[in-house]
Design an enzyme around this catalytic site. Structure first.
Site, PDB file in Angstrom:
ATOM      1  N   SER A 241       0.837  -1.195   0.000  1.00  0.00           N
ATOM      2  CA  SER A 241       0.000   0.000   0.000  1.00  0.00           C
ATOM      3  C   SER A 241       0.881   1.258   0.000  1.00  0.00           C
ATOM      4  O   SER A 241       1.796   1.366  -0.803  1.00  0.00           O
ATOM      5  CB  SER A 241      -0.952  -0.044   1.195  1.00  0.00           C
ATOM      6  OG  SER A 241      -1.950   0.935   1.096  1.00  0.00           O
ATOM      7  N   HIS A 382      -7.670  -5.359  -0.789  1.00  0.00           N
ATOM      8  CA  HIS A 382      -6.418  -4.687  -0.441  1.00  0.00           C
ATOM      9  C   HIS A 382      -5.835  -5.331   0.814  1.00  0.00           C
ATOM     10  O   HIS A 382      -6.329  -5.128   1.922  1.00  0.00           O
ATOM     11  CB  HIS A 382      -6.734  -3.206  -0.203  1.00  0.00           C
ATOM     12  CG  HIS A 382      -5.538  -2.314  -0.140  1.00  0.00           C
ATOM     13  ND1 HIS A 382      -4.683  -2.124  -1.207  1.00  0.00           N
ATOM     14  CD2 HIS A 382      -5.049  -1.539   0.872  1.00  0.00           C
ATOM     15  CE1 HIS A 382      -3.738  -1.266  -0.871  1.00  0.00           C
ATOM     16  NE2 HIS A 382      -3.933  -0.895   0.387  1.00  0.00           N
TER      17      HIS A 382
END
Length: 403
Positions: A241, A382
């Site tokens: 990320s 994610h």
């Protein structure tokens, strides 16, 4: 039809939203055709461009930087590893402290390669090992409503860090906590290393938070170079990320890193802004104004008009191997845009004699393609999942281990 022509046709059709700048065209318009021209002319231009317009200036390695090993346990993890904990003082003692946690597999013959990355929740959160020092920095955790680490937060982020599996492949694992380095909450630039360098916060090329995270990875590598059990010439930098954004810039700006592993780094990481898909510059610079240098905000609303894009950051890693991992449901990160950026960096890898990305079209979900550039898009959201690490470790086995 040749492989190269197929690749060019694919890129042309997929990038219908806007042309990406050619990484092999210099500022003066000349075409870069040799490895020497890349190294001596174009690469320095791109490093300067991204420093000035996106990531900001950093202080390099301070002359006063110091470090000390405060823990060395040779029978950690039931004897599987030697655990090192190293306090890094970027500005010297006394001053801000960043803890580097290192696990080295026991029984290795000679120095071992390593995977180095920043973590989201504190070193103590990557494993339940009670010997890991609890961070004193601010933490974001449901188990810590007052933002202070406790024993209850040990191992809270362990699902993303398969420590034993990494060790079983013969790699050391080294990690630091992002908040030890730089604040990811208000007041921005108020803690971590930023107060050491107030002059670098002046102007629009300021030392950004992602810039600081990337810089800290280089300082960790400085320390690992002094540790005899680590082969510092075979250190891969990893990030997920926003920390994947930092890992890409660390690998691009510091050529000592042997490999880069980017997991769902998305906008400002591995994806192309020119596609106009997923998270955009307007959101990045509004919601996360500290992540990038102030100069970057002038491009808000101009994603398709940028004079640069993230495939150029990936190009700066060449000819060293880089792997881009995506997730199907991570729409902000634009999985196809991450693939397109990797593919758009391929000409630089080939110019420098490295293998490119062995896929002419976006691979099916759950399929890993691995050349000098690796890529996959997996099912799910994610996160960092076992599938991701399986591919990264296979890629590292291919490129980091002696042949």
């Amino acid at each position: 039809m040749t492989r190269q022509l197929l690749s060019l046709l694919f890129l042309a059709s997929a990038l219908h939203a806007g042309e990406v700048p050619d990484p092999l065209v210099a500022n003066d318009g000349t075409k870069i055709t040799t490895a020497a021209e890349w190294r001596e002319k174009r690469r320095p231009e791109l490093v300067e461009l991204f420093t000035r317009e996106m990531y900001g200036r950093n202080p390099g390695r301070p002359e006063t930087m110091a470090f000390e090993i405060f823990d060395r346990d040779v029978v950690a993890l039931d004897g599987k590893a030697t655990r090192l904990q190293i306090a890094i003082y970027p500005g010297g003692k006394p001053g801000p402290r960043v803890d580097l946690l290192v696990y080295v597999p026991n029984g290795a013959k000679g120095p071992v390669p390593a995977i180095l990355g920043l973590n989201f929740s504190g070193n103590h959160a990557i494993h339940k090992d009670p010997g890991i020092r609890l961070t004193e920095s601010w933490i974001e955790s449901k188990a810590a409503p007052d933002h202070k680490a406790t024993d209850a937060t040990r191992g809270s982020n362990a699902s993303q860090w398969p420590v034993e599996e990494i060790l079983s492949h013969g790699y050391a694992l080294a990690t630091m906590y992002r908040e030890d380095v730089a604040a990811d909450h208000e007041p921005y630039f108020g803690s971590g290393v930023h107060p050491l360098f107030p002059e670098l916060q002046k102007g629009d090329e300021n030392f950004s938070t992602i810039g600081a995270w990337a810089w800290s990875l280089s300082r960790a590598l400085d320390v690992l170079e002094k540790e005899p059990v680590i082969d510092a010439k075979r250190v891969a930098v990893f990030g997920f990320s926003r920390l994947g954004k930092a890992a890409l810039w660390a690998g691009a700006s510091d050529q000592r890193f042997a490999m880069v592993l980017s997991n769902e780094s998305g906008a400002g990481g591995a994806k192309l802004f020119h596609r106009g898909v997923g998270e955009n510059i307007e959101r990045l610079t509004t919601v996360f104004p500290h992540w990038y240098a102030r100069n970057f905000k002038k491009y808000a609303g101009k994603d398709k008009e940028l004079p640069f894009d993230q495939h150029m950051v990936i190009s700066l890693i060449a000819p060293r191997p880089v792997y881009i991992g995506s997730a199907q449901e991570d729409t902000f990160a634009d999985a196809e845009g991450e693939f397109m950026a990797a593919k758009s960096a391929e000409p630089v890898f080939r110019l420098l004699g490295a293998e490119g990305l062995p896929a002419e079209t976006w691979p099916p979900v759950g399929t890993s393609v691995q050349g000098g550039i690796g890529y996959h898009v997996r099912p799910g959201k994610h996160d960092v999942l076992p599938f991701d690490w399986q591919q990264y470790l296979a890629f590292a086995d291919k490129h980091l281990k002696p042949r």
